[in-house]
Design a protein around this motif. Structure first.
Motif, PDB file in Angstrom:
ATOM      1  N   GLU A  92       0.825  -1.213   0.000  1.00 20.56           N
ATOM      2  CA  GLU A  92       0.000   0.000   0.000  1.00 20.56           C
ATOM      3  C   GLU A  92       0.858   1.261   0.000  1.00 20.56           C
ATOM      4  O   GLU A  92       0.598   2.200  -0.744  1.00 20.56           O
ATOM      5  CB  GLU A  92      -0.914   0.036   1.236  1.00 20.56           C
ATOM      6  CG  GLU A  92      -2.128  -0.835   1.155  1.00 20.56           C
ATOM      7  CD  GLU A  92      -2.974  -0.772   2.420  1.00 20.56           C
ATOM      8  OE1 GLU A  92      -2.692   0.048   3.323  1.00 20.56           O
ATOM      9  OE2 GLU A  92      -3.935  -1.548   2.505  1.00 20.56           O
ATOM     10  N   GLU A  93       1.876   1.281   0.858  1.00 20.00           N
ATOM     11  CA  GLU A  93       2.659   2.504   1.043  1.00 20.00           C
ATOM     12  C   GLU A  93       3.750   2.701   0.004  1.00 20.00           C
ATOM     13  O   GLU A  93       4.049   3.834  -0.355  1.00 20.00           O
ATOM     14  CB  GLU A  93       3.250   2.539   2.458  1.00 20.00           C
ATOM     15  CG  GLU A  93       2.185   2.716   3.527  1.00 20.00           C
ATOM     16  CD  GLU A  93       2.746   3.052   4.892  1.00 20.00           C
ATOM     17  OE1 GLU A  93       3.984   3.113   5.061  1.00 20.00           O
ATOM     18  OE2 GLU A  93       1.927   3.267   5.802  1.00 20.00           O
ATOM     19  N   THR A  94       4.383   1.624  -0.437  1.00 23.45           N
ATOM     20  CA  THR A  94       5.558   1.781  -1.310  1.00 23.45           C
ATOM     21  C   THR A  94       5.357   1.335  -2.745  1.00 23.45           C
ATOM     22  O   THR A  94       6.162   1.680  -3.612  1.00 23.45           O
ATOM     23  CB  THR A  94       6.759   0.996  -0.740  1.00 23.45           C
ATOM     24  OG1 THR A  94       6.496  -0.413  -0.846  1.00 23.45           O
ATOM     25  CG2 THR A  94       7.057   1.388   0.695  1.00 23.45           C
ATOM     26  N   GLY A  95       4.331   0.529  -2.992  1.00 23.43           N
ATOM     27  CA  GLY A  95       4.169  -0.013  -4.335  1.00 23.43           C
ATOM     28  C   GLY A  95       5.098  -1.172  -4.627  1.00 23.43           C
ATOM     29  O   GLY A  95       5.395  -1.461  -5.786  1.00 23.43           O
ATOM     30  N   TYR A  96       5.546  -1.862  -3.575  1.00 18.19           N
ATOM     31  CA  TYR A  96       6.349  -3.078  -3.730  1.00 18.19           C
ATOM     32  C   TYR A  96       5.677  -4.206  -2.965  1.00 18.19           C
ATOM     33  O   TYR A  96       5.249  -4.034  -1.820  1.00 18.19           O
ATOM     34  CB  TYR A  96       7.764  -2.901  -3.161  1.00 18.19           C
ATOM     35  CG  TYR A  96       8.705  -2.169  -4.081  1.00 18.19           C
ATOM     36  CD1 TYR A  96       9.472  -2.859  -5.023  1.00 18.19           C
ATOM     37  CD2 TYR A  96       8.836  -0.788  -3.996  1.00 18.19           C
ATOM     38  CE1 TYR A  96      10.350  -2.177  -5.864  1.00 18.19           C
ATOM     39  CE2 TYR A  96       9.711  -0.100  -4.833  1.00 18.19           C
ATOM     40  CZ  TYR A  96      10.463  -0.810  -5.763  1.00 18.19           C
ATOM     41  OH  TYR A  96      11.320  -0.132  -6.585  1.00 18.19           O
ATOM     42  N   ARG A  97       5.595  -5.376  -3.606  1.00 20.78           N
ATOM     43  CA  ARG A  97       5.063  -6.570  -2.961  1.00 20.78           C
ATOM     44  C   ARG A  97       6.223  -7.481  -2.572  1.00 20.78           C
ATOM     45  O   ARG A  97       7.153  -7.669  -3.359  1.00 20.78           O
ATOM     46  CB  ARG A  97       4.115  -7.311  -3.910  1.00 20.78           C
ATOM     47  CG  ARG A  97       3.464  -8.542  -3.254  1.00 20.78           C
ATOM     48  CD  ARG A  97       2.564  -9.311  -4.209  1.00 20.78           C
ATOM     49  NE  ARG A  97       3.395 -10.012  -5.190  1.00 20.78           N
ATOM     50  CZ  ARG A  97       3.382  -9.779  -6.494  1.00 20.78           C
ATOM     51  NH1 ARG A  97       2.609  -8.855  -7.006  1.00 20.78           N
ATOM     52  NH2 ARG A  97       4.161 -10.462  -7.300  1.00 20.78           N
ATOM     53  N   ALA A  98       6.167  -8.006  -1.387  1.00 22.55           N
ATOM     54  CA  ALA A  98       7.192  -8.948  -0.929  1.00 22.55           C
ATOM     55  C   ALA A  98       6.682 -10.370  -1.122  1.00 22.55           C
ATOM     56  O   ALA A  98       5.541 -10.675  -0.775  1.00 22.55           O
ATOM     57  CB  ALA A  98       7.509  -8.709   0.537  1.00 22.55           C
ATOM     58  N   ASN A  99       7.521 -11.226  -1.648  1.00 23.71           N
ATOM     59  CA  ASN A  99       7.146 -12.635  -1.780  1.00 23.71           C
ATOM     60  C   ASN A  99       7.458 -13.422  -0.517  1.00 23.71           C
ATOM     61  O   ASN A  99       7.000 -14.555  -0.373  1.00 23.71           O
ATOM     62  CB  ASN A  99       7.836 -13.256  -2.990  1.00 23.71           C
ATOM     63  CG  ASN A  99       7.229 -12.759  -4.282  1.00 23.71           C
ATOM     64  OD1 ASN A  99       6.009 -12.725  -4.420  1.00 23.71           O
ATOM     65  ND2 ASN A  99       8.060 -12.328  -5.216  1.00 23.71           N
ATOM     66  N   LYS A 100       8.222 -12.781   0.389  1.00 24.65           N
ATOM     67  CA  LYS A 100       8.561 -13.465   1.644  1.00 24.65           C
ATOM     68  C   LYS A 100       8.744 -12.425   2.740  1.00 24.65           C
ATOM     69  O   LYS A 100       9.297 -11.350   2.502  1.00 24.65           O
ATOM     70  CB  LYS A 100       9.850 -14.268   1.466  1.00 24.65           C
ATOM     71  CG  LYS A 100      10.253 -15.072   2.681  1.00 24.65           C
ATOM     72  CD  LYS A 100      11.491 -15.901   2.390  1.00 24.65           C
ATOM     73  CE  LYS A 100      11.897 -16.710   3.593  1.00 24.65           C
ATOM     74  NZ  LYS A 100      13.128 -17.466   3.357  1.00 24.65           N
TER      75      LYS A 100
END
Length: 174
Positions: A92-100
Motif C-alpha cells: 500500500e505505502e511503497t508499491g512493492y510486494r514482498a514474496n517473503k
C-alpha cells in the motif's frame, strides 16, 4: 508482587485505539486509577528494492507538526494475520510486494501507557507493483542508500524506525 484489578471502563474509542481507565490495588495496598491505551497491533517493514535501496517513507505527523522519515508501517486490522498485514502495508505505502516476510522482532510500544504491540518484519524478494494509499494517507516514498543511514539516525525518529535502522547497521552487510 500482585496487582488486583478492580474495575475497568472504556472512556474513548475510535478506529485506531481505545482509552481505558482502570482501578487497581497496588502490592502495597494503595488504590490507584490507571489510564491506558489498549488493543492495537502495528507492523513495520524493513525492505530493500531489487537494486538494494532501503525503502522509507516521509510523512507529516500532526501530533508532531512535522514530517518524519519512517519505515513503511501500519495497523493490523482486527482478525488479520500479522505477517499478511506487513505485506499489505508494504505494498500500500511503497508499491512493492514482498514474496517473503521474516519476523525480526516484536515489542510493546510503551508498556507504561499502552498494551499496543509492534511487529517488525524483513521483506524479501520484492516485486514492483502499485502504491495504494489509504484515503487519509499522504506520504513520499524514499529509496535510500544504506550509506545514508548514519545521517538519518541523526534526525528525530520514531521507535520502530530507530530500531530498524539500528538493526540494519548491526546485521546486514553494507
Amino acid at each position: 508482587m500482585r496487582y488486583k484489578h478492580i474495575k475497568k471502563e472504556k472512556v474513548f474509542e475510535n478506529k485506531h485505539f481505545a482509552i481505558y481507565e482502570e482501578d487497581l490495588i497496588l502490592p502495597n495496598g494503595n488504590q490507584v486509577r490507571w489510564t491506558f491505551l489498549q488493543n492495537y497491533i502495528a507492523v513495520g517493514v524493513i525492505a530493500f528494492t531489487p537494486e538494494g535501496k532501503l525503502l522509507l517513507v516521509k510523512q507529516y505527523r500532526p501530533a508532531l507538526k512535522q514530517e518524519i522519515i519512517e519505515i513503511p508501517a501500519g495497523l493490523v486490522d482486527p482478525d488479520e494475520d500479522v505477517e499478511k498485514a506487513a505485506m499489505r502495508e508494504l505494498e500500500e505505502e511503497t508499491g512493492y510486494r514482498a514474496n517473503k516476510m521474516i519476523k525480526v522482532c516484536e515489542y510493546f510500544r510503551s508498556p507504561g501507557l499502552s498494551s499496543s504491540k509492534m511487529f517488525i518484519y524483513m521483506a524479501e524478494d520484492l516485486v514492483k507493483t502499485n502504491q495504494n494509499l489509504d484515503e487519509d494517507e499522504f506520504l513520499e516514498v524514499l529509496e535510500v542508500d544504506v550509506k545514508e543511514i548514519d545521517e538519518i539516525l541523526k534526525t528525530p525518529l520514531d521507535g520502530k524506525t530507530l530500531y530498524a535502522l539500528s538493526y540494519i547497521k548491526s546485521n546486514l552487510k553494507k
